[in-house]
Design an enzyme around this catalytic site. Structure first.
Site, PDB file in Angstrom:
ATOM      1  N   TYR A 142       0.826  -1.209   0.000  1.00 14.80           N
ATOM      2  CA  TYR A 142       0.000   0.000   0.000  1.00 14.80           C
ATOM      3  C   TYR A 142       0.860   1.259   0.000  1.00 14.80           C
ATOM      4  CZ  TYR A 142      -4.563  -2.137   1.151  1.00 14.80           C
ATOM      5  OH  TYR A 142      -5.744  -2.821   1.129  1.00 14.80           O
ATOM      6  N   LYS A 187       3.505 -15.410   2.752  1.00 10.22           N
ATOM      7  CA  LYS A 187       3.640 -16.161   1.506  1.00 10.22           C
ATOM      8  C   LYS A 187       5.132 -16.412   1.318  1.00 10.22           C
ATOM      9  CE  LYS A 187       1.898 -17.877  -2.338  1.00 10.22           C
ATOM     10  NZ  LYS A 187       1.002 -19.063  -2.352  1.00 10.22           N
ATOM     11  N   ASP A 219      -2.645 -18.328   1.213  1.00 14.72           N
ATOM     12  CA  ASP A 219      -3.690 -19.004   0.423  1.00 14.72           C
ATOM     13  C   ASP A 219      -4.338 -20.114   1.252  1.00 14.72           C
ATOM     14  OD1 ASP A 219      -1.204 -20.249   0.295  1.00 14.72           O
ATOM     15  OD2 ASP A 219      -1.380 -20.859  -1.803  1.00 14.72           O
ATOM     16  N   ASP A 243      -6.022  -7.089   4.694  1.00 16.85           N
ATOM     17  CA  ASP A 243      -7.182  -6.451   4.070  1.00 16.85           C
ATOM     18  C   ASP A 243      -8.115  -7.534   3.524  1.00 16.85           C
ATOM     19  OD1 ASP A 243      -8.807  -4.424   2.870  1.00 16.85           O
ATOM     20  OD2 ASP A 243      -7.879  -4.921   0.945  1.00 16.85           O
ATOM     21  N   ASP A 247     -11.922  -9.189   5.264  1.00 15.93           N
ATOM     22  CA  ASP A 247     -13.242  -9.196   4.604  1.00 15.93           C
ATOM     23  C   ASP A 247     -13.819 -10.611   4.637  1.00 15.93           C
ATOM     24  OD1 ASP A 247     -13.043  -6.491   3.895  1.00 15.93           O
ATOM     25  OD2 ASP A 247     -13.899  -6.841   1.905  1.00 15.93           O
TER      26      ASP A 247
HETATM   27  C1  IPM Z   1     -10.188  -1.343   4.547  1.00 19.93           C
HETATM   28  C2  IPM Z   1     -10.465  -0.767   3.178  1.00 19.93           C
HETATM   29  C3  IPM Z   1      -9.314   0.145   2.803  1.00 19.93           C
HETATM   30  C4  IPM Z   1      -8.051  -0.684   2.784  1.00 19.93           C
HETATM   31  C5  IPM Z   1      -9.509   0.903   1.493  1.00 19.93           C
HETATM   32  C6  IPM Z   1     -10.777   1.719   1.476  1.00 19.93           C
HETATM   33  C7  IPM Z   1      -8.316   1.766   1.163  1.00 19.93           C
HETATM   34  O1  IPM Z   1     -10.650  -1.787   2.254  1.00 19.93           O
HETATM   35  O2  IPM Z   1     -10.106  -0.568   5.516  1.00 19.93           O
HETATM   36  O3  IPM Z   1     -10.068  -2.566   4.652  1.00 19.93           O
HETATM   37  O4  IPM Z   1      -7.773  -1.354   1.776  1.00 19.93           O
HETATM   38  O5  IPM Z   1      -7.331  -0.678   3.774  1.00 19.93           O
HETATM   39 MG    MG Z   2     -10.696  -3.739   3.111  1.00 20.81          MG
END
Ligand code: IPM
Ligand code: MG
Length: 355
Positions: A142, A187, A219, A243, A247
């Site tokens: 990032y 990884k 993975d 990240d 999710d």
């Molecule tokens: C998160 C989001 C952010 C990230 C984006 C919006 C930049 O997906 O907080 O997980 O990738 O960190």
């Molecule tokens: Mg995110």
């Protein structure tokens, strides 16, 4: 206590969910005799519209000078075509880096009332889902160099031992406070940065003999999170893997709308935000779930303001709301009562009690 909170409503559903969290904080202030002062900060698409910059220095300064920051969400289709360095998300990355919050803590815990909302088989959910992802937040791909040269685009993934060590320590310390199991995810079969990551984690392990350290390739981890989530206590991983895995982990708990997060660095000034995005498709329709933001405010009280009782009170109020059968659209199921964003906030405020 008197605390200064920088408030970033942001874009999309950001303003509506943050408003509900502020109602909850206001009620806590009354119940416990605290004073919370709020300073509005513009960040994201709304700041691009106003200043041509997703996070002007003056806005960042307000955040750094506050006792903590509460954030809704940023971004939306409207700003999809602005150049990369001016995107709303860039404001968020600058905020995280500017505050120095390298450690992002994302819990994946299933609320018993929402067991049916998990897409996993009941037999897997029954074994329990309660783990934390400690994500490195201000390094890695990032923050490496990004550039496009002709038909080639380059993003650099780089980690120093110091960056790995400080997040590694948070991983070990988080595990020490829980079930003492730390899984380091990388990884290392492909990436140099991951081989360094693994080496540093194993060196640190000697200082935390009470914590059992294991390694897992990212993975495989993605697979294990859906196959056997009960095996995890604390996962520590780099920025982009964290990240993606967070999710996935949120989804198995039923809804990404329920998950809060805290980001901390060297000081008590933290950044608190739900892990979901700005959901422009439902913005302004009173349909969003404010619980991820409300629980983020609870984390702020717990981790930055040393108010564990107040944080417990908020979590209990959310639990009572769910017990009473109320659901926002994202967690709605048969026989439950559908409520909008504002009503959800109102009902949680109403169940708040000093404990
Ligand atoms: C998160 C989001 C952010 C990230 C984006 C919006 C930049 O997906 O907080 O997980 O990738 O960190
Ligand atoms: Mg995110």
């Amino acid at each position: 206590m008197v605390k200064q909170i920088a408030v970033i409503r942001g874009d999309g559903i950001g303003p509506e969910i943050v408003d509900q969290a502020l109602r909850v904080l206001d009620r806590i202030a009354v119940l416990y005799g605290h004073t919370f002062h709020y300073t509005d900060v513009d960040m994201g698409g709304c700041a691009i519209d106003k200043y041509g910059d997703p996070l002007p220095e003056s806005e960042l300064k307000k955040c750094v000078e506050s006792d903590s920051v509460l954030l809704g969400a940023v971004g939306g289709d409207k700003w999809n075509n602005v150049p990369g360095h001016l995107r709303p998300e860039r404001g968020l990355l600058r905020l995280r880096a500017g505050m120095g919050v390298y450690s992002n803590n994302r819990p994946a815990k299933i609320w018993p009332q929402l067991a049916d909302a998990s897409p996993l088989k009941a037999s897997i959910v029954a074994q329990g889902i309660d783990f934390i992802i400690v994500r490195e937040l201000i390094g890695g791909i990032y923050f490496g160099e990004h550039k496009t040269e002709g038909n080639t685009a380059i993003d650099v993934l780089k980690y120093s031992e110091t960056e790995i060590e400080r997040i590694g320590r948070i991983g070990f310390e988080t595990a020490q406070k829980r079930n003492k199991k730390l899984c380091s995810v990388e990884k290392s079969n492909v990436l140099d940065s991951s081989r360094l990551w693994k080496k540093v984690m194993h060196r640190l392990a000697a200082e935390y003999p009470d914590v059992e350290l294991s390694d897992m390739l990212v993975d495989n981890c993605a697979m294990q999170i859906v196959k056997n989530p009960a095996q995890f206590d604390v996962i520590v991983t780099e920025n982009m893997f964290g990240d993606i895995l967070s999710d996935e982990a949120s989804m198995i708990t039923g809804s990404i709308g329920m998950i809060p997060s805290s980001s901390l660095g060297a000081t008590a000034c933290g950044l608190y935000e739900p892990i979901h995005g700005s959901a422009p498709d439902i913005a302004g329709q009173d349909k969003a779930n404010p619980i991820g933001t409300i629980l983020s405010a609870a984390m702020m009280l717990r981790y930055s303001f040393d108010m564990p009782g107040e944080a417990d009170a908020i979590e209990h109020a959310v639990s009572s709301f769910l017990d009473a059968g109320f659901r926002t659209a994202d967690i709605m199921s048969d026989g439950m009562t559908l409520v909008g964003c504002q009503r959800c906030g109102e009902l949680i405020v109403r169940s708040l009690q000093k404990i």
